[in-house]
Design an enzyme around this catalytic site. Structure first.
Site, mmCIF file in Angstrom:
data_model
loop_
_atom_site.group_PDB
_atom_site.id
_atom_site.type_symbol
_atom_site.label_atom_id
_atom_site.label_comp_id
_atom_site.label_asym_id
_atom_site.label_seq_id
_atom_site.Cartn_x
_atom_site.Cartn_y
_atom_site.Cartn_z
ATOM 1 C CG HIS A 17 2.758 73.173 19.565
ATOM 2 N ND1 HIS A 17 3.218 71.913 19.848
ATOM 3 C CD2 HIS A 17 3.334 73.511 18.387
ATOM 4 C CE1 HIS A 17 4.020 71.501 18.881
ATOM 5 N NE2 HIS A 17 4.119 72.454 17.982
ATOM 6 C CE LYS A 41 7.268 66.645 9.291
ATOM 7 N NZ LYS A 41 6.865 67.861 10.062
ATOM 8 N NE ARG A 90 10.292 76.317 17.123
ATOM 9 C CZ ARG A 90 10.105 75.070 16.730
ATOM 10 N NH1 ARG A 90 10.190 74.109 17.602
ATOM 11 N NH2 ARG A 90 9.825 74.798 15.475
ATOM 12 C CB SER A 128 7.083 67.908 18.827
ATOM 13 O OG SER A 128 6.036 68.828 18.899
HETATM 14 P P1 ADP Z 1 5.679 71.532 11.798
HETATM 15 O O1 ADP Z 1 6.064 70.094 11.746
HETATM 16 O O2 ADP Z 1 4.740 71.996 10.739
HETATM 17 O O3 ADP Z 1 6.837 72.501 12.052
HETATM 18 P P2 ADP Z 1 5.001 71.729 14.562
HETATM 19 O O4 ADP Z 1 3.923 71.037 15.251
HETATM 20 O O5 ADP Z 1 6.386 71.385 14.972
HETATM 21 O O6 ADP Z 1 4.719 71.602 13.054
HETATM 22 O O7 ADP Z 1 4.808 73.280 14.792
HETATM 23 C C1 ADP Z 1 3.646 73.948 14.420
HETATM 24 C C2 ADP Z 1 3.888 75.416 14.554
HETATM 25 O O8 ADP Z 1 4.167 75.718 15.914
HETATM 26 C C3 ADP Z 1 5.075 75.956 13.751
HETATM 27 O O9 ADP Z 1 4.754 77.257 13.313
HETATM 28 C C4 ADP Z 1 6.179 76.013 14.768
HETATM 29 O O10 ADP Z 1 7.137 76.992 14.443
HETATM 30 C C5 ADP Z 1 5.386 76.409 16.004
HETATM 31 N N1 ADP Z 1 6.082 76.037 17.215
HETATM 32 C C6 ADP Z 1 6.563 74.826 17.578
HETATM 33 N N2 ADP Z 1 7.200 74.880 18.765
HETATM 34 C C7 ADP Z 1 7.115 76.177 19.182
HETATM 35 C C8 ADP Z 1 7.602 76.892 20.326
HETATM 36 N N3 ADP Z 1 8.328 76.304 21.258
HETATM 37 N N4 ADP Z 1 7.307 78.215 20.407
HETATM 38 C C9 ADP Z 1 6.605 78.811 19.429
HETATM 39 N N5 ADP Z 1 6.146 78.208 18.318
HETATM 40 C C10 ADP Z 1 6.393 76.901 18.192
#
Ligand code: ADP
Length: 163
Positions: A17, A41, A90, A128
């Site tokens: 992130h 969630k 990703r 996460s």
């Molecule tokens: P959601 O539950 O909406 O997927 P996340 O917090 O998991 O929310 O992710 C928010 C954004 O960050 C999404 O666009 C996700 O693809 C991106 N993201 C999460 N992890 C990574 C990573 N390791 N590299 C790049 N982008 C990421």
């Protein structure tokens, strides 16, 4: 671009992130990190805790603001006067889900554009949920989150275990 919205659950924020936040903040005057308030969630961290962590982690980047939202993302974008959403991509597994959301948001509001930013090789498999799973199983995840976040996770787990 005047402002860009980066929405997500951020439960907790990871190096993946943060990498997107750093790079995206260089492309826009203002980057709005929007934390989704979704109790369904069963998050590890409360909305307030997640916002606090993101504020701390981005305090040195001047043009980043941290907000929360519930309801439709397109409505939030209108509220903050932004028509660009950025999402991290990703591996291919993200693609179909992200594509579906982007098209749905476009249907809901044709003025909202979704941009995708490719992750880095180091963060390709980082999420996460993976971080939380490793942490719960006492594994090593130092390279996946900032130390500040790692400490918060350890605190949460100790509390949960009643240590
Ligand atoms: P959601 O539950 O909406 O997927 P996340 O917090 O998991 O929310 O992710 C928010 C954004 O960050 C999404 O666009 C996700 O693809 C991106 N993201 C999460 N992890 C990574 C990573 N390791 N590299 C790049 N982008 C990421």
């Amino acid at each position: 671009m005047k402002s860009v919205v980066y929405p997500g659950s951020f439960d907790p924020p990871t190096n993946g992130h943060l990498d997107i936040i750093k790079r995206a903040s260089q492309l826009t005057d203002k980057l709005i990190v929007a934390v989704l308030n979704n109790q369904a969630k069963m998050p590890m961290f409360s909305l307030e805790e997640k916002m606090e962590m993101l504020k701390e982690l981005t305090k040195s980047i001047e043009n980043v603001e941290v907000y929360s939202f519930d309801g439709l993302l397109v409505d939030f974008c209108e509220k903050v006067n932004s028509n660009v959403v950025i999402r991290g991509l990703r591996a291919l597994t993200d693609f179909e889900y992200e594509f579906q959301i982007a098209l749905t948001n476009r249907t809901l509001n044709k003025n909202i554009e979704t941009l995708f930013m490719a992750t880095t090789t180091e963060n390709l498999w980082l999420s996460s949920s993976v971080v939380k799973e490793i942490a719960m199983l006492n594994g090593e995840y130092s390279g996946m989150v900032p130390l500040f976040v790692k400490n918060k996770i350890e605190e949460k787990i100790s509390k949960k275990r009643g240590v």
